[in-house]
Design an enzyme around this catalytic site. Structure first.
Site, mmCIF file in Angstrom:
data_model
loop_
_atom_site.group_PDB
_atom_site.id
_atom_site.type_symbol
_atom_site.label_atom_id
_atom_site.label_comp_id
_atom_site.label_asym_id
_atom_site.label_seq_id
_atom_site.Cartn_x
_atom_site.Cartn_y
_atom_site.Cartn_z
ATOM 1 N N THR A 359 0.818 -1.217 0.000
ATOM 2 C CA THR A 359 0.000 0.000 0.000
ATOM 3 C C THR A 359 0.852 1.267 0.000
ATOM 4 O OG1 THR A 359 -0.136 -0.279 2.382
ATOM 5 C CG2 THR A 359 -2.008 -1.003 1.099
ATOM 6 N N ASP A 360 0.178 2.413 -0.218
ATOM 7 C CA ASP A 360 0.859 3.710 -0.267
ATOM 8 C C ASP A 360 0.810 4.409 1.083
ATOM 9 O OD1 ASP A 360 1.074 3.454 -3.116
ATOM 10 O OD2 ASP A 360 -1.036 3.965 -3.226
ATOM 11 N N SER A 385 1.213 8.650 4.911
ATOM 12 C CA SER A 385 0.597 8.574 3.606
ATOM 13 C C SER A 385 1.689 8.939 2.627
ATOM 14 C CB SER A 385 -0.558 9.550 3.513
ATOM 15 O OG SER A 385 -0.999 9.616 2.196
ATOM 16 N N ARG A 386 2.108 7.971 1.784
ATOM 17 C CA ARG A 386 3.293 8.222 0.973
ATOM 18 C C ARG A 386 3.016 9.113 -0.225
ATOM 19 N NH1 ARG A 386 4.640 2.096 1.016
ATOM 20 N NH2 ARG A 386 4.681 1.895 3.273
ATOM 21 N N VAL A 387 1.786 9.126 -0.704
ATOM 22 C CA VAL A 387 1.542 9.916 -1.910
ATOM 23 C C VAL A 387 0.458 10.975 -1.732
ATOM 24 C CG1 VAL A 387 2.307 8.123 -3.492
ATOM 25 C CG2 VAL A 387 -0.078 8.204 -2.807
#
Lengths: 524, 184
Positions: A359-360, A385-387
């Site tokens: 997951t992101d 939250s990476r993006v």
């Protein structure tokens, strides 16, 4: 199944008109062994992977193991009616589910059959889509750029989710994982007024895997109460259903969502939860005698989740031009919130680490925070939250920028809080601010907030306007202040509701002035 | 199609026997032997007698040699001996089926069953076999069987392929269409 006389007549009429002594050719096999929801079949030489197999009595199966002289398949219905020696027929069809608008507002099983007693769904053969699809390719995608708001301050401010993102919700049992998902669904009503025909409306698919029937009924009722059912499909493979149904349910839900994604719409999919899906998959695979690996899961359990979550994507605006066969419009997206349940907070177990890496980002829920009254019990220190940052509205991004650091400093000093007045002034200030921010981020269930509400609340909290307020009054103040803002500064609030509004010093000054005026009339 | 898959071991021995017979130019004799063995092992008692692990292997081998004696071609007799020496006499009853399977495959022949509600006459049966043979580009050998529950028409099963032209099959397909939730 109720048959209506007119429909029977119309089917018969077509049959009579087209009657000729036609011969059907089919692949057949003999059941060698059956039990525990799986069957081995001898024959079916040209059987395809995931092909639907029909047994006497209308029971369906899905081919999963294609071996030299037999086919291993899982049964998707009453296994008790299949006997050794029965003739099994290959249908030539890959397992598919109905999709489309008629499913909205319905509760269906993993094969798209209605479970809510509201009669047949009424889809046609053209609405069928195979449950396994390939994910969009690199050129057909674009980075996430629009926010998918959950309405929860703690998430939208610090762990923003973008449309097309995969954000894992992970935590022990009873820490409010489903609650976050349900709030996110309810909050989507704001995107298009809850009208599924409105192209701006984000549609939702809630896939319940291995849940208690009572929980699913509860979810359905809550969504109905809040007017969220008209744009939601619930796919239910409850704990009492065959393991095979539980393992295909997420794919079925995704196939339903993809139809909208490919037409340029936005969809939010909740997988509640993938741990139970992995359990079901493990059961089926062990019964089919695939070799067990770590924690007895088969070797492809990583792929089980990665190929599912890869289908959540934000499509390129010109996707329809690149691949007109698959996409009728570009720019659609599937955002997914897979849920994973951990045991005793152990995130280093097999399935949690797998899904974390796919997951992101992840939203971590902690039992001790939950019991300390911090709800949603998000541990903002390790949630990421990476993006999603790229998709956050500029005003929110600016206002919430310092929030994470403030809270991190607070947690570091929290242990000293008991020394009270012995601390130096700046430490005391950090502790004061932190306690108020934690209080501010608490939020009741089923009360998702608008973007503007969140921005002004977080602004007054992080700019220190609440520092002189008793901690237990913070939430009441925040709620009443937002109501006051809508009454007196409606134009400003409307402006903040828009995604493209930038935060400026003038806006800050206006909110600060309003807060000070309101503070005077606020009775502690 | 037999209802059960042959064991991989039987398949190997059957294939090997076929290859040996082919090389020795003794296919016809071995084929006759195999027919005899198949007929004998159709009997459950004969099957269990050669595969019963409670009886010593050499006793079982002696029993087979005594029963068939000089009737068998040396290659077939050797197959029995090899099986005995390796302690795999229990696969012997399946070896004829495996041999015939190889024989059919190499000859491009398929065996099948033609089921019909009313008895089929020889001419119809051979017509049917010929037309199926043309379609599949294979030699089709059909066995006729009467099955009144088909009501009318013919149903042919070749291996795992079934061509259903029976009334019963049509009715079943119609039933499925009527009950299919997606057509409602």
């Amino acid at each position: 199944m109720k048959l209506q006389a007119s429909e029977v007549t119309s089917v018969l009429k077509k049959e009579i008109e087209g009657f000729q002594a036609e011969t059907s050719s089919e692949q057949i096999g003999t059941v060698l062994q059956v039990g525990d929801g799986v069957a081995r079949i001898y024959g079916l030489d040209h059987c395809m992977m995931s092909e639907l197999i029909e047994f006497p009595g209308g029971v369906m199966g899905m081919a999963l193991n294609l071996e030299e002289d037999n086919v291993g398949c899982v049964l998707l219905g009453d296994a008790a009616s299949v006997k050794e020696g029965d003739t099994a027929k290959a249908t030539g069809k890959i397992i598919s589910v109905p999709t489309g608008d008629r499913l909205l507002g319905r509760v269906v099983d993993a094969l798209g059959r209605p479970l809510d007693g509201k009669g047949p769904v009424g889809t046609t053969d053209e609405d069928l889509r195979p449950i396994e699809q390939t994910a969009p390719s690199v050129v057909e995608r674009q980075p996430v750029c629009e926010p998918m708001m959950t309405g929860l301050k703690a998430i939208d401010a610090m762990i923003p989710i973008g449309r097309g993102q995969r954000e894992l919700v992970i935590g022990d049992r009873q820490t409010g994982k489903t609650a976050i998902a349900i709030d996110a669904i309810i909050n989507q009503k704001r995107t298009g007024g809850g009208d599924p025909k409105n192209p701006d409306q984000v549609l939702c698919v809630y896939v319940a895997v291995g849940q208690k029937q009572s929980t699913v009924v509860d979810v359905q009722r809550k969504l109905e109460e809040h007017g969220a059912m008209p744009y939601t499909i619930i796919v239910n493979a409850s704990a009492s259903e065959e393991a095979a149904m539980q393992f295909i349910a997420p794919y079925a839900g995704t196939a339903m969502a993809e139809r909208y994604r490919d037409a340029g719409r936005h969809v939010l999919v909740i997988y509640d939860d993938l741990t139970k899906q992995a359990y079901a998959y493990r059961q089926v695979m062990l019964l089919l005698r695939r070799p067990p690996g770590r924690e007895a899961y088969p070797g492809d359990v990583f792929n089980l989740h990665s190929r599912l979550l890869e289908r959540s994507a934000k499509l390129a605006d010109d996707a329809a031009k690149l691949n007109p066969k698959k996409y009728s419009a570009g720019g659609g997206s599937i955002t997914s919130l897979p849920i994973i349940e951990t045991q005793e907070g152990d995130v280093s177990a097999y399935i949690p680490t797998n899904v974390i890496s796919i997951t992101d980002g992840q939203i971590f829920l902690e039992a001790n925070l939950f019991y300390a009254g911090v709800r949603p019990a998000v541990n903002v220190g390790i949630s990421v939250s990476r993006v999603g940052g790229a998709a956050q509205t500029p005003a929110m991004k600016k206002v919430a920028g310092g929030l994470r650091i403030n809270l991190a400093q607070y947690r570091e000093l929290e242990a000293f809080a008991q020394f009270g007045s012995d601390l130096d002034k700046s430490t005391q200030e950090t502790l004061n601010r932190g306690a108020r921010l934690v209080e501010l981020l608490k939020q009741g269930q089923y009360h998702p907030l608008r973007n503007a509400d969140q921005i002004v609340q977080i602004f007054v909290g992080s700019s220190g306007l609440l520092d002189d307020l008793p901690v237990e009054q913070v939430r009441r103040f925040a709620d009443e202040f937002t109501a006051y803002m809508w009454d007196t500064h409606a134009e400003l609030m409307e402006k903040l509701e828009r995604w493209d509004t930038k935060w400026s010093d003038e806006l800050a000054a206006e909110v600060t002035a309003a807060c000070e005026t309101f503070r005077q009339s606020f009775a502690v | 199609m037999s209802a059960r898959p042959l064991s991989p071991a039987a398949r190997r021995y059957g294939r090997a026997l076929h290859a040996a017979a082919r090389e020795a130019g003794a296919l016809d004799q071995v084929r006759a032997d195999v027919g005899l063995l198949q007929a004998v092992f159709a009997d459950e008692a004969a099957r269990s007698a050669v595969s019963d692990p409670r009886i010593a292997v050499d006793r079982r081998q002696a029993m087979i040699e005594k029963a068939f004696g000089e009737l068998l071609h040396p290659l077939t007799r050797n197959t029995v001996r090899v099986l005995a020496r390796r302690g795999r006499l229990e696969v012997l009853p399946e070896v004829p089926d495996a041999f015939l399977e190889t024989d059919d495959r190499l000859a491009g022949r398929v065996h099948g069953v033609a089921e019909s509600a009313l008895p089929l006459d020889e001419a119809t049966l051979s017509d049917l076999a010929a037309s199926l043979g043309r379609r599949l580009d294979k030699q089709v050998v059909l066995e006729a069987r009467q099955l009144p529950e088909l009501i009318g028409g013919i149903r042919v099963t070749l291996g795992c392929e079934r061509y259903d032209g029976s009334l019963r099959g049509r009715l079943e397909r119609l039933e499925r269409k009527l009950l299919d939730p997606s057509t409602l």
